[in-house]
Design an enzyme around this catalytic site. Structure first.
Site, short mmCIF file in Angstrom:
data_model
loop_
_atom_site.label_atom_id
_atom_site.label_comp_id
_atom_site.label_asym_id
_atom_site.label_seq_id
_atom_site.Cartn_x
_atom_site.Cartn_y
_atom_site.Cartn_z
N ASN B 10 0.86 -1.19 0.00
CA ASN B 10 0.00 0.00 0.00
C ASN B 10 0.89 1.23 0.00
O ASN B 10 1.08 1.89 1.02
CB ASN B 10 -0.90 -0.04 1.23
N ASP B 12 0.69 3.98 -2.08
CA ASP B 12 0.20 5.21 -2.70
C ASP B 12 -0.02 6.27 -1.62
O ASP B 12 0.33 6.09 -0.47
CB ASP B 12 -1.04 4.96 -3.57
N ASP B 22 1.17 10.79 11.26
CA ASP B 22 0.69 9.90 12.32
C ASP B 22 1.22 8.50 12.07
O ASP B 22 0.56 7.67 11.47
CB ASP B 22 -0.85 9.92 12.31
N ASP B 33 -8.63 3.58 0.58
CA ASP B 33 -7.52 2.80 1.12
C ASP B 33 -7.89 1.31 1.16
O ASP B 33 -7.04 0.44 0.97
CB ASP B 33 -7.22 3.31 2.52
N ASP B 206 16.59 9.85 -15.63
CA ASP B 206 17.57 9.35 -14.67
C ASP B 206 17.09 9.35 -13.23
O ASP B 206 17.59 8.61 -12.39
CB ASP B 206 18.86 10.18 -14.78
N GLU B 209 12.03 5.61 -12.38
CA GLU B 209 11.59 4.59 -13.33
C GLU B 209 10.13 4.28 -13.03
O GLU B 209 9.75 4.06 -11.88
CB GLU B 209 12.43 3.32 -13.17
N ASP B 244 -3.74 6.22 -5.64
CA ASP B 244 -3.53 5.19 -6.66
C ASP B 244 -2.32 5.46 -7.55
O ASP B 244 -2.31 5.13 -8.74
CB ASP B 244 -4.79 4.99 -7.50
N LEU B 266 18.84 1.73 -16.31
CA LEU B 266 17.88 0.68 -15.90
C LEU B 266 16.80 0.60 -16.96
O LEU B 266 16.00 1.53 -17.11
CB LEU B 266 17.27 1.05 -14.54
N GLU B 267 16.79 -0.46 -17.73
CA GLU B 267 15.81 -0.63 -18.79
C GLU B 267 15.18 -2.01 -18.67
O GLU B 267 15.52 -2.77 -17.77
CB GLU B 267 16.47 -0.43 -20.17
N HIS B 327 25.51 4.71 -18.87
CA HIS B 327 24.13 4.23 -18.90
C HIS B 327 23.90 3.33 -20.10
O HIS B 327 24.34 3.64 -21.22
CB HIS B 327 23.16 5.43 -18.99
N ASP B 329 21.31 3.06 -21.82
CA ASP B 329 20.53 3.70 -22.89
C ASP B 329 21.42 4.49 -23.86
O ASP B 329 20.93 5.00 -24.85
CB ASP B 329 19.39 4.57 -22.34
N CYS B 501 17.45 10.33 -22.29
CA CYS B 501 17.88 10.80 -20.96
C CYS B 501 16.99 11.91 -20.44
O CYS B 501 16.82 12.08 -19.23
CB CYS B 501 19.31 11.33 -21.01
#
Lengths: 519, 519
Positions: B10, B12, B22, B33, B206, B209, B244, B266-267, B327, B329, B501
């Site tokens: 959970n 989001d 809290d 929720d 960068d 993701e 969400d 990261l791909e 990278h 990419d 990029c």
């Protein structure tokens, strides 16, 4: 998940002796050390020489580097130490190796599988191509070999004993004599730990657990040293670790050790099959807090993690925190037996105890006394026991705790009621409502082949014979087992332990090789 | 390994908003929720009431307690907040629940699978029996349900875009206009991060993701926030996290973050099958140091551990440390394409670049200039490029580095040479012999369905048309793809990045549900 190469953790004394004086060991110093390592042969096919600038490089990842070392065998040095130079370790992740038809290497494991290590190690070989002197060489071909580190394996009571371990103390002569007799009868080796070493700590079961590691080229026993660290704490390292006798330990960094960390709380079942799933090396059994209790005692996480990570004897967690001492060996053990499973589970049973005592009362033996002959302070009659309502409700509570474990054991080991034998044993509750055995706890026994060394229960006598011994002997003789009752009343039972707590047994390894298991 | 219940983390904004003010949240505060939680129903069959003293207790282990919470639904309270009281969390490992025919509960995941968490959580229910008031109740029956926490899943270029993300800076108007045009053309949503928020940090690829989590009852996008933490660092939490829209991050505690931690490194591949093994959600691709180098840069361990632990897109590690920025990419991407695999791998290729330039020279275009129109300081002729021996050897080195990755990609993604297209791109070496693109790096593109947004390469012109664009367009049109060349020379290329990029794309989830995978 496929067949591959196996690596042993080089945890015997050659390894340890080297480590202590010289942690930067760069060579193999003894030919026996080679036997603990796995041979790895690099064979090349190609031109007689590599073109200028090309190189063969052996390399490992940073993560693997703390778990493995690689040595190379050379023929050039008459000096043995120089003949096996270090190629890769945690300081040297990559090193050129000679281009020749065949290079012999030795690979040494340094770490057992654990929570953060699945036991798989990769060693890579790359062929590097030069571009020009200005740039790094680039790899044009990489080959990889995977090793699996052999797990630490425990040995159940059904395996043949090799050596029996016991402590000698000022006050345990009858016990020591009983155990010695049993070992000699079967020609098992006996190792007595004397007082100068045990410093009065008699709990040989609790300080250590015997196991072994196995590979196609080598196997040897390995002691798991408990973080308990009583006065026996130096015994595993000082007296057991040796040439071809390995040592491993796990000590929590920021957790208090408690009584559940003693290895009377670490046992292993014989081989079982559960709903079609085979455990041909058995399943490890430990005791923990009951899950509904938030504040119970538990076996320390680092030891539990280690045990689960070995994988080949997937552990079962029982509820042992209801006991004052808190060890699974206080209410259960396994004995060899005829039949397809090859064993029976013995469980302490207050219900069986009350049934036996009521039977005695009905037969007119209500005045017979337990602890007969141990002095008037100790003696108490069958009638008095049966009249004690508080004792009865304490034992009802204990029976409930054992029954919960019985259900778990049936489910996790695939057992039927016929596979379980209930032994007549009563408990009483101490502070915190935690239980101890009321009279010597017969289930807490030493199992040496068909010979059982059982705490002498000092039960009520009928026609001069102890009714508890008679019942126990009858149950065990039906399985072809012989009972010897050992007096451990003053020297162990009164200190809240029994025969099993005060002894240990090193056993032969399984004939089944762990790498044939589906994992 | 069997079908079972699924839990979402959970993560989001409902979760996060509660946590900040809290942290001891004891109730569910919004009906939305509930949608993120998994319903769990406790049904009992038995007498109308339990006998006196018997209790039903829900409990979790200490290890699981930091990863899960359980709430109960009651009908008694008109106040929404009181209607869903907390039953179990890391403070309350065990709590009695009412004995009734049906009790509705909600289970909330708190942690993604990671190195120390395989994603499986157990919730137990025990029936407790009283012995007497003096003793603890003992469990006489325990039932257990297992939940698996849904993994974080990445979305490859072959999935349909939903929303395009880009930064607005003082100097990037042509770039922003190009991306905006592409997004509008396809009616994709466009989110521009303005300067007050990006503070000049234009590298939208960068800092984060996009991925998602999925369960039978709910799914939503989740941003993985990079530990890079440039001036864009607050964007994922402040602007993306929402109702969400989940958020997760991993930051190393005692390791320096470096350029390989940016998520241009990261791909994820499209779905592939490798030697009969299916990866229907593709495989994650990251760049690391070459294994023979002991001192290279690497993606930080905590992020690598997180990625591997998700399991459903088993990562492939490429060698990207040869690049100055480092990278993946910069030398590879995937585009949708006809044929059984449904995609092509595009690779930067200095060899293809030299071939193209030599062809131009042979055809009499040796005087044509790259960087034409960017001013006399930038312009350089085809002849000059081909005469530069140093540049040629630098590119030979780069080609070797890419070829090593090409072999890995072929092996790990099950690709043939026909699945790979070599793009004419040259590199040059900077300090430390690390490479950057010589002219705008066409492989570093944005893929939006069949529309490609490609860095305008400013190649030599033949008959008024850029020869690099012509070659690129010809290769891509053969796959049914449309090329739009975006001028990012001054605002991105000169700062060592390109279109990819500087942009990011949120895509639709896979239609295939991860829990149908064999794991």
């Amino acid at each position: 998940n496929r067949h591959g190469a196996i690596l042993l953790v080089n945890c015997d004394s050659e390894q340890f002796y080297h480590k202590t004086p010289d942690s930067d060991r760069k060579h193999i110093t003894a030919v026996s050390d080679l036997n603990d390592m796995s041979p790895m042969v690099l064979r090349t096919k190609g031109p007689a020489q590599l073109p200028p600038g090309y190189k063969l490089t052996l390399h490992i990842s940073r993560g693997d580097a703390e778990k493995v070392r690689v040595f190379r065998s050379t023929v050039f040095f008459p000096d043995f130490v120089k003949r096996y130079p270090l190629v890769l370790d945690d300081q040297v992740l990559s090193q050129e190796v000679p281009y020749q038809e065949e290079t012999k290497l030795y690979v040494e494991g340094l770490r057992f599988p654990d929570k953060d290590f699945d036991g798989l190690l990769k060693i890579h070989l790359s062929l590097l191509e030069p571009i020009s002197e200005d740039f790094p060489e680039t790899p044009i071909y990489t080959d990889t070999v995977v090793f699996r580190v052999a797990p630490w394996i425990m040995t159940p009571n059904t395996l043949e004993p090799v050596e029996v371990f016991v402590c000698s103390t000022k006050d345990n002569y009858p016990f020591l004599k009983g155990i010695t007799g049993l070992a000699k009868k079967n020609n098992y080796k006996l190792k007595v730990c004397y007082e100068y070493k045990n410093r009065g700590d008699r709990w040989m079961q609790d300080e250590l657990e015997f196991g072994y590691i196995d590979s196609p080229h080598q196997h040897f026993p390995v002691v798991l040293d408990s973080p308990r660290d009583g006065d026996l704490k130096d015994f595993p390292y000082d007296e057991l670790l040796g040439k071809d006798f390995g040592y491993v330990t796990r000590v929590p960094e920021d957790e208090e050790v408690n009584s559940l960390d003693s290895f009377g709380n670490l046992e292993v079942s014989p081989p079982v099959t559960v709903n079609g799933k085979h455990y041909p090396l058995g399943r490890i059994i430990i005791g923990v807090a009951f899950p509904t209790s938030a504040h119970g005692r538990n076996m320390t996480k680092v030891v539990q993690d280690f045990l689960w990570a070995q994988k080949v004897q997937e552990p079962v967690a029982l509820f042992s925190d209801w006991l004052y001492v808190g060890h699974v060996d206080e209410f259960m053990t396994f004995v060899p037996a005829p039949g397809p499973k090859g064993f029976r589970l013995l469980l302490a049973s207050p219900d069986a105890g009350y049934k036996l005592f009521k039977g005695l009362q009905n037969d007119g033996h209500g005045k017979a006394k337990i602890f007969d002959g141990l002095g008037p302070d100790e003696e108490i009659s069958v009638d008095e026991i049966l009249d004690n309502e508080r004792l009865k409700s304490e034992n009802d509570y204990v029976q409930n705790c054992i029954d919960w474990n019985r259900d778990v054991l049936k489910r996790e080991l695939g057992l039927d009621d016929d596979d379980i034998i209930d032994l007549p044993i009563l408990f009483k509750l101490m502070e915190d409502n935690r239980a101890v055995a009321y009279y010597p706890d017969m289930v807490n026994m030493i199992v040496l082949g068909k010979e059982l060394g059982i705490p002498k229960p000092f039960g009520p006598k009928v026609d001069g014979r102890c009714a508890l011994e008679a019942e126990m002997t009858s149950l065990m003789e039906a399985l072809g087992l012989n009972c010897t009752y050992i007096d451990n009343f003053a020297s162990y039972h009164k200190l809240l332990g029994e025969v099993h707590c005060g002894s240990n047994v090193r056993r032969k390894p399984f004939e089944l090789r762990w790498w044939n298991l589906e994992m």
